[in-house]
Design a protein around this motif. Structure first.
Motif, PDB file in Angstrom:
ATOM      1  N   GLN A 354       0.834  -1.189   0.000  1.00 52.25           N
ATOM      2  CA  GLN A 354       0.000   0.000   0.000  1.00 52.25           C
ATOM      3  C   GLN A 354       0.875   1.247   0.000  1.00 52.25           C
ATOM      4  N   ASP A 566      -8.763  11.274  -1.769  1.00 50.94           N
ATOM      5  CA  ASP A 566      -9.437   9.976  -1.875  1.00 50.94           C
ATOM      6  C   ASP A 566      -9.983   9.557  -0.516  1.00 50.94           C
ATOM      7  N   VAL A 568     -10.888   6.948   2.256  1.00 44.13           N
ATOM      8  CA  VAL A 568     -10.407   5.629   2.674  1.00 44.13           C
ATOM      9  C   VAL A 568     -11.050   5.288   4.010  1.00 44.13           C
TER      10      VAL A 568
END
Length: 706
Positions: A354, A566, A568
């Protein structure tokens, strides 16, 4: 040289040396000979006392701030010339910068939301100009964290504010701090105010209602009750509202300072962090860093890929070379295949890893209007660069220090740039971490349903898990005692536990985290202590008004974060707490009400933690809220928590004076309890004792009788 001239020069040499030495000293400190010092680098012209760019700042109420609420700092920037640059605010290890621009001859007010204060905090403010490396202005804002000060916010005329500020509390004989605020400020944080006086009737905004339900005390004129916009009885008196009170008085505007003195009784002491490691913000952050998924992602294809690579380099490679009759090419094909394999595994590994990791730790506490949540979120990145980070649900969020161990000194600093549109940006290095500390409000749908009742001297608690969360460990705390259930509490499931409450609030088991780890034998998990311990301490700090509650640990509470635009979902451990009003449930013979610390002005030292409080000093005040319908209880002094004080006296609300009492005395509630159920005990040492003794609220209890 003539003898007379030589003698004159030798005679003058000490004076010359003194002049040279003085010149050297002034040059060393950067001052011209004969000049006055100029302490302000932003004002190089001593003839002009006002620098071209100036700022003023204020925070809290009368210099006091709340130890469990982020601080709002309002900074007014005034300038004679165009100023474009940054407003910098540093509190502890966290620095925030806000881009600002003020036109020539103009003035603007900027708001900065800073983290939880620790000790007696100081905020360093600087104006950094784009045109100079030196600050255009610097200001140090010193604040005090309110603990047992009676701070009264007043919406009304200046004369009323002055009257209240000149009054005292008749019980403690301490000064009252009266602070005038506008009606518009009712929509903001009212902490650290303990009382709110409304002389100008107005409908209470949501922020004021929340403050009231969490233990605030609202004082209004009886005629203005209907203007508050909340459901209350009519008439003069004291009306409970959540954990707080509405106090309706006749002729409020005509009260003098002596009359006000009998309105302001002491309220429970607020235990604020003195050291960084005691801060709920830092404790939650430690749990967040220790939480989340600590394992390396599994690679199910790895074994097959290694076997395939071995077959390709060995048998397949040599079979092909043998077929074409070029075995001597093996010296080239083997390195080429090896390089291709390395590149392939590296590419696959990069795809599996990640770019960043997020985790959180949360404490959720139920109250009369819903739930209050505290969350610490952590972002860890692999590569360096500027990263934006914020919560996704509009929570009250500030940047925080992402530290893994609050027992060790942390020299790392946090530098966060405030985005005027919302959120923060952090300049992070390789494996850098950024932290956020958040407060939020939820609904009752976020917590299980808890029902409690008495069965003789036992407390029976039934829990229905009406949430979609699975609690892998849960149990009940009842006045210093705990029971932990072995089986999880799944969504839609239910369970019950019973136990005999303790006689005081002192925790016999340490923290809830300790009890769970020992009951479930989780000692082999290297992260478990750092995950559960801090959560337990924060929950205890947020439930000082309740010594009994349901608790449940879950890893399924989702926290939405925004990283570089983004959305998450962060993983982590959460502790859910539902308080139980044991005084109401267990109003039976033999049960005891433990006291709370109210006032400790004379204390030289106060230590506290989950389930323990220790006060060292000449005197202190303890208190109870005794429910209506209880017969006169017995005062019980427990010597396990220190020596029995030389003086015990209780406040007589009718006589408006303290009356001496003793251990095992039956307390006449008609004299010693007021309309709000308050019973106040003063404890003190002999004046001639050289060494101060210690007190604890757990030493004093009111034992109920039938």
């Amino acid at each position: 040289m003539e003898p007379e001239r030589l003698a004159a020069r030798l005679t003058d040499m000490p004076r010359r040396l003194a002049v040279v030495a003085a010149a050297f000293i002034f040059a060393s400190i950067g001052l011209p000979l004969g000049a006055q010092t100029n302490p302000d680098p932003a004002n190089p012209d001593p003839a002009n006392p006002d620098p071209p760019t100036r700022m003023e700042a204020e925070a809290g109420l009368a210099g006091f701030v709340d130890g469990f609420t982020p601080m709002d700092v309002d900074v007014t920037v005034s300038t004679d010339v165009l100023f474009a640059g940054l407003l910098e605010a540093k509190l502890g290890a966290v620095t925030q910068v806000l881009p600002i621009e003020v036109p020539a001859g103009g003035s603007k007010v900027y708001n900065l939301r800073l983290g939880l204060p620790v000790g007696n905090p100081q905020v360093r403010l600087r104006l950094l100009s784009e045109a100079s490396e030196d600050p255009a202005a610097t200001l140090n804002l010193s604040l005090k964290v309110a603990t047992d000060q009676l701070i009264v916010a007043v919406v009304g005329p200046d004369e009323l504010v002055k009257t209240i500020d000149e009054s005292i509390s008749a019980v403690t004989e301490r000064d009252v701090v009266g602070v005038g605020i506008s009606a518009d400020q009712l929509g903001q944080e009212l902490d650290p105010a303990r009382y709110l006086v409304l002389a100008d009737p107005t409908e209470l905004p949501e922020a004021s209602v929340s403050w009231l339900s969490r233990g605030g005390r609202l004082v209004v004129d009886t005629a203005d009750l209907g203007a508050l916009g909340v459901d209350l009885p009519t008439g003069t008196g004291n009306f409970p509202f959540g954990s707080g009170w509405v106090m309706a008085l006749d002729g409020l505007a005509q009260l003098g300072d002596e009359q006000w003195a009998h309105v302001f009784s002491p309220v429970p002491y607020r235990f604020a962090a003195r050291e960084t490691w005691q801060s709920p913000e830092i404790q939650l952050m430690q749990s967040a860093i220790s939480g989340g998924d600590q394992r390396v992602p599994s690679l199910p294809w790895l074994l097959g890929a290694l076997l395939g690579y071995a077959v390709l380099v060995g048998p397949v490679n040599f079979a092909i070379l043998k077929k074409i009759g070029r075995r001597e090419f093996a010296w080239a094909t083997v390195p080429v295949l090896a390089l291709a394999g390395v590149l392939g595994f590296w590419t696959a590994g990069r795809e599996r890893l990640q770019e960043h990791v997020v985790s959180h730790a949360s404490v959720v506490v139920a109250n009369e209007t819903g739930v209050e949540g505290r969350t610490a979120s952590v972002l860890v990145v692999g590569g360096e660069g500027n990263r934006t980070f914020n919560t996704a649900d509009g929570w009250d969020t500030v940047p925080a220090e992402a530290t893994a161990d609050f027992n060790m000194p942390n020299t790392a600093s946090v530098y966060a740039r405030v985005d005027p549109a919302g959120g923060y940006s952090f300049e992070l290095g390789e494996l850098g971490a950024a932290g956020l500390s958040s407060r939020w409000q939820g609904s009752v749908a976020d917590i299980p349903q808890v029902d409690a009742k008495a069965d003789g001297n036992q407390l029976e608690v039934e829990v229905s898990n009406t949430t979609d969360l699975s609690f892998w460990s849960w149990g009940v705390v009842a006045r210093g005692r705990v029971v932990v259930e072995d089986d999880p509490l799944e969504p839609g499931g239910s369970g019950s536990r019973s136990l005999v409450p303790g006689q005081n609030g002192f925790n016999e088991f340490g923290t809830v985290g300790d009890a769970v780890i020992n009951q479930m034998q989780l000692w082999e998990d290297p992260f478990i202590w750092n995950r559960l311990g801090p959560l337990s301490q924060v929950a205890a700090a947020l439930t000082t008004d309740h010594d009994s509650y349901f608790f449940g640990f879950t890893d399924q509470l989702a926290v939405s974060l925004v990283v570089d635009g983004d959305r998450v979902e962060a993983t982590g451990t959460s502790l859910v707490v539902v308080p139980i009003d044991l005084a109401e449930v267990m109003a039976v013979e033999g049960n005891a009400l433990s006291s709370q610390l109210l006032d400790a002005e004379d204390a030289s030292f106060i230590d506290f933690g989950p389930g323990y409080v220790y006060v060292q000093g000449r005197s202190a005040m303890m208190g109870w809220e005794v429910p209506v319908g209880i017969a006169n209880p017995t005062l019980v002094v427990n010597q396990n928590f220190g020596e029995v004080p030389a003086l015990l006296d209780m406040y007589d609300w009718e006589g408006r004076t303290f009356v001496e009492v003793a251990d095992q005395d039956v307390i006449d509630l008609a004299r010693f309890r007021n309309d709000r159920g308050e019973v106040i005990l003063r404890v003190a040492n002999d004046d001639d004792v050289f060494v101060e003794s210690g007190f604890s609220p757990y030493s004093f209890a009111l034992e109920m009788v039938s």
